[in-house]
Motif scaffolding. Structure first.
Motif, PDB file in Angstrom:
ATOM      1  N   GLN B 105       0.842  -1.210   0.000  1.00 33.19           N
ATOM      2  CA  GLN B 105       0.000   0.000   0.000  1.00 33.19           C
ATOM      3  C   GLN B 105       0.870   1.251   0.000  1.00 33.19           C
ATOM      4  OE1 GLN B 105      -3.397  -0.034   2.850  1.00 33.19           O
ATOM      5  NE2 GLN B 105      -2.506  -1.962   3.524  1.00 33.19           N
ATOM      6  N   ILE B 106       1.961   1.179   0.769  1.00 34.35           N
ATOM      7  CA  ILE B 106       2.855   2.334   0.845  1.00 34.35           C
ATOM      8  C   ILE B 106       3.687   2.456  -0.431  1.00 34.35           C
ATOM      9  CG2 ILE B 106       4.822   3.324   2.072  1.00 34.35           C
ATOM     10  CD1 ILE B 106       3.694   1.844   4.599  1.00 34.35           C
ATOM     11  N   ALA B 107       4.270   1.324  -0.853  1.00 33.51           N
ATOM     12  CA  ALA B 107       5.178   1.357  -1.994  1.00 33.51           C
ATOM     13  C   ALA B 107       4.430   1.635  -3.297  1.00 33.51           C
ATOM     14  CB  ALA B 107       5.927   0.027  -2.096  1.00 33.51           C
ATOM     15  N   ILE B 108       3.308   0.978  -3.484  1.00 35.04           N
ATOM     16  CA  ILE B 108       2.665   1.008  -4.787  1.00 35.04           C
ATOM     17  C   ILE B 108       1.528   2.017  -4.838  1.00 35.04           C
ATOM     18  CG2 ILE B 108       1.317  -0.355  -6.415  1.00 35.04           C
ATOM     19  CD1 ILE B 108       2.935  -2.778  -5.253  1.00 35.04           C
ATOM     20  N   GLN B 109       0.717   2.006  -3.790  1.00 39.64           N
ATOM     21  CA  GLN B 109      -0.445   2.898  -3.813  1.00 39.64           C
ATOM     22  C   GLN B 109      -0.131   4.256  -3.204  1.00 39.64           C
ATOM     23  OE1 GLN B 109      -3.490   0.474  -1.909  1.00 39.64           O
ATOM     24  NE2 GLN B 109      -3.983  -0.477  -3.877  1.00 39.64           N
ATOM     25  N   ALA B 116      -2.204   3.310   5.570  1.00 36.40           N
ATOM     26  CA  ALA B 116      -1.916   1.907   5.277  1.00 36.40           C
ATOM     27  C   ALA B 116      -2.103   1.063   6.528  1.00 36.40           C
ATOM     28  CB  ALA B 116      -0.489   1.762   4.749  1.00 36.40           C
ATOM     29  N   TYR B 117      -1.681   1.625   7.649  1.00 38.77           N
ATOM     30  CA  TYR B 117      -1.788   0.883   8.909  1.00 38.77           C
ATOM     31  C   TYR B 117      -3.252   0.630   9.254  1.00 38.77           C
ATOM     32  CZ  TYR B 117      -1.239  -0.266  13.844  1.00 38.77           C
ATOM     33  OH  TYR B 117      -1.284  -0.892  15.056  1.00 38.77           O
ATOM     34  N   ILE B 150      -3.878 -13.496   2.556  1.00 33.67           N
ATOM     35  CA  ILE B 150      -5.161 -13.080   1.981  1.00 33.67           C
ATOM     36  C   ILE B 150      -5.449 -11.626   2.360  1.00 33.67           C
ATOM     37  CG2 ILE B 150      -7.662 -13.471   2.010  1.00 33.67           C
ATOM     38  CD1 ILE B 150      -7.002 -16.494   2.436  1.00 33.67           C
ATOM     39  N   ALA B 151      -5.156 -11.281   3.605  1.00 31.43           N
ATOM     40  CA  ALA B 151      -5.339  -9.886   4.028  1.00 31.43           C
ATOM     41  C   ALA B 151      -4.454  -8.955   3.205  1.00 31.43           C
ATOM     42  CB  ALA B 151      -5.017  -9.745   5.511  1.00 31.43           C
ATOM     43  N   ARG B 152      -3.235  -9.396   2.948  1.00 30.26           N
ATOM     44  CA  ARG B 152      -2.306  -8.595   2.149  1.00 30.26           C
ATOM     45  C   ARG B 152      -2.866  -8.349   0.749  1.00 30.26           C
ATOM     46  NH1 ARG B 152       3.705 -10.956   1.070  1.00 30.26           N
ATOM     47  NH2 ARG B 152       2.520 -12.514  -0.081  1.00 30.26           N
ATOM     48  N   ALA B 153      -3.471  -9.385   0.189  1.00 22.56           N
ATOM     49  CA  ALA B 153      -4.076  -9.238  -1.136  1.00 22.56           C
ATOM     50  C   ALA B 153      -5.282  -8.301  -1.079  1.00 22.56           C
ATOM     51  CB  ALA B 153      -4.472 -10.607  -1.679  1.00 22.56           C
ATOM     52  N   LEU B 154      -6.145  -8.516  -0.094  1.00 14.50           N
ATOM     53  CA  LEU B 154      -7.370  -7.717   0.017  1.00 14.50           C
ATOM     54  C   LEU B 154      -7.076  -6.236   0.213  1.00 14.50           C
ATOM     55  CD1 LEU B 154      -9.559  -9.942   2.360  1.00 14.50           C
ATOM     56  CD2 LEU B 154     -10.044  -9.371  -0.028  1.00 14.50           C
ATOM     57  N   ALA B 155      -6.012  -5.950   0.975  1.00 14.89           N
ATOM     58  CA  ALA B 155      -5.713  -4.570   1.331  1.00 14.89           C
ATOM     59  C   ALA B 155      -5.447  -3.709   0.101  1.00 14.89           C
ATOM     60  CB  ALA B 155      -4.506  -4.524   2.265  1.00 14.89           C
TER      61      ALA B 155
END
Ligand SMILES: Nc1ncnc2c1ncn2[C@@H]1O[C@H](COP(=O)(O)OP(=O)(O)OP(=O)(O)O)[C@@H](O)[C@H]1O
Ligand SMILES: [Mg+2]
Lengths: 249, 254
Positions: B105-109, B116-117, B150-155
């Motif tokens: 989220q930080i790097a890409i978005q 992000a947190y 899965i959470a990482r993907a969903l975020a």
């Protein structure tokens, strides 16, 4: 009897050239690290031809004694340049030293960095790629932080070797500690050899000790990553076991 | 929403996917089943461009890419609209649970750390692992690691999540918790492509089931059409073998 008073007397004159050793050390270890990253990248990416050239380069720097490499650089490099039409009038021994030690350090370090890089699982690359990291983001955020803790001990070794090898640079005429020592020996007609060499040994000990301490600090900083390799949890488990044993469970 | 046309993938001389065409609508759960070595994993990985297809094209909402002429920018755009959940979880080992979810989220978005947190905590809550947020992945069970992934993907709020046998690397007693989470993701309206050997789960969750064999799609349809009413001999053969193996396993476990 060891003449400690003499040792203390000569220490200032040895210290007065210490910066020569230190500058050469810092310059060649920094340049060596930079070059080794480049060399490692070329070898890992298997860049055509260049990659084979790098293999040869590493094999050479690892096989040829460093004294010879120093001589070759000092006498050979200006000659090589003159063959392609560049004439350097005063190629200093210090410059030759930094160049030779840089190459030597880079060759050694590349053999540390490559396996460290390859030790990072493919899955780590794929996870980052799959989420859409750019190659640069992937390297800086995911891969490098995992490579560094693996590579640190090897880098520490390379640094110590480099420190040792600086003791040879007087052979091409750099006026470093060893150079001064030789002057002292000849001016005292060989009467104080042991004291002089012992003082230098202690100096090298101090330099290496400082370098080791620095590496140790870096390693400690990187230690939190060990947690992810399961090392810390095991330690904790062991402690738990010990407590259980103590309680007589 | 997601369309694949004539997807072909070859490893050397060995053509693994021999022209796959498929259309997935928004919110659909499409499950791929088929014998081992059929190319199911390769199919999912191609949509994420982890494999380089030799031909074909993909369209995902407003991104259209011809694989033969895909450039780096296309690939990044495709990857940022998709998220892959791997069989081996592949959590970033040097990051804590919450950092794993935050990082992309930080790097890409380009979100702020705080944003992000907060988003990460929200997603971790959904998979029931908020209390583990400061742990390193190595301290979690396989099931927990998979839920984090899965959470990482969903975020990242992707258009589609690709699950490649998300429970195959897990101890049997941990499979349930992960399937439950996937079910919730499906319920939330996320578009899902799933490869699994959990047939019962596939039957319950899928809007569409695709049976693949030897690099081809043999047939596709509703779970009922594939699992109960298939007239294809290869599909029936595959399912028969699957149920027999499962029975043997059940008997062996008694
Ligand atoms: N990197 C690779 N290099 C060469 N061949 C590969 C590679 N990856 C997969 N294959 C081959 O491609 C074929 C399809 O593999 P794939 O993993 O997509 O099958 P699968 O349907 O996912 O099987 P499984 O159910 O066992 O996971 C197999 O024959 C496999 O050996
Ligand atoms: Mg597979």
């Amino acid at each position: 009897m060891l003449d400690i008073k003499y040792m203390l007397e000569i220490t200032p004159s040895l210290l007065s050239v210490l910066h020569v050793t230190l500058i050469i050390l810092i310059a060649s270890s920094a340049l060596g690290l930079g070059l080794s990253i480049l060399v490692t990248a070329i070898r890992i990416k298997k860049v055509k031809y260049l990659s084979q050239v790098m293999d040869l380069f590493i094999s050479f720097t690892r096989s040829v004694p460093i004294v010879l490499q120093l001589f070759l650089m000092y006498y050979g490099f200006p000659f090589l340049l003159s063959m392609i039409g560049i004439h350097v009038s005063d190629f200093s021994a210090a410059a030759a030293t930094v160049l030779a030690l840089t190459l030597y350090n880079a060759g050694y370090l590349s053999e540390v960095l490559r396996p460290a890089y390859l030790a990072v699982e493919k899955g780590q690359h794929e996870a980052a790629d799959g989420l859409g990291y750019t190659p640069f983001q992937k390297f800086t955020r995911i891969i490098a932080p995992q490579v560094i803790p693996i590579a640190l001990p090897g880098w520490g070794n390379a640094l110590v070797y480099l420190i040792h090898d600086t003791s040879l640079i007087f052979t091409i005429g750099v006026a470093d500690i060893m150079g001064v020592a030789n002057t002292l020996i000849s001016s005292s007609y060989g009467a104080h050899q042991i004291e002089i060499y012992l003082t230098i040994a202690l100096l090298f000990w101090a330099i290496t000790f400082s370098a080791d301490t620095m590496v140790r600090i870096f390693e400690k900083r990187a230690a939190k990553y060990n947690l992810s390799n399961g090392i810390a949890p095991k330690k904790k488990a062991k402690r738990k076991m010990r407590i259980l044993v103590q309680k007589g469970v | 929403m997601l369309t694949l046309k004539n997807l072909r993938v070859a490893f050397g001389d060995h053509e693994v996917l021999k022209g796959i065409d498929i259309t997935v609508k928004k919110g659909e759960v499409v499950t791929f089943i088929g014998p081992s070595g059929t190319g199911k994993t390769t199919l999912l990985r191609s949509i994420n461009y982890l494999e380089k297809p030799s031909d074909g094209e993909v369209m995902l909402s407003d991104v259209g890419i011809k694989f033969k002429s895909a450039n780096k920018k296309d690939i990044l755009r495709l990857r940022r609209k998709t998220a892959m959940v791997f069989q081996q979880f592949n959590l970033f080992k040097h990051k804590t649970v919450v950092e794993n979810v935050m990082d992309a989220q930080i790097a890409i978005q380009k979100k702020s750390k705080k944003e992000a947190y907060e988003k990460s905590c929200e997603e971790l809550e959904k998979v029931g692992l908020l209390d583990k947020k400061d742990m390193y992945p190595s301290r979690l069970s396989g099931g927990q690691q998979q839920r984090v992934s899965i959470a990482r993907a969903l975020a990242l709020e992707p258009e589609v999540i690709l699950f490649d046998e998300p429970t195959s690397a897990l101890d049997p007693e941990l499979v349930g918790e992960v399937l439950k989470v996937i079910e919730n993701v499906a319920r939330s309206g996320m578009t899902i492509l799933l490869v699994t050997h959990e047939m019962r789960f596939a039957k319950n969750i899928s809007s569409k089931v695709v049976f693949m064999d030897q690099g081809h799609i043999v047939e596709q349809g509703t779970p009922e059409e594939i699992f109960e009413k298939s007239t294809h001999i290869r599909t029936r053969q595959f399912l028969k073998e699957y149920y027999e193996a499962e029975e043997d396993l059940a008997i062996a476990n008694v």
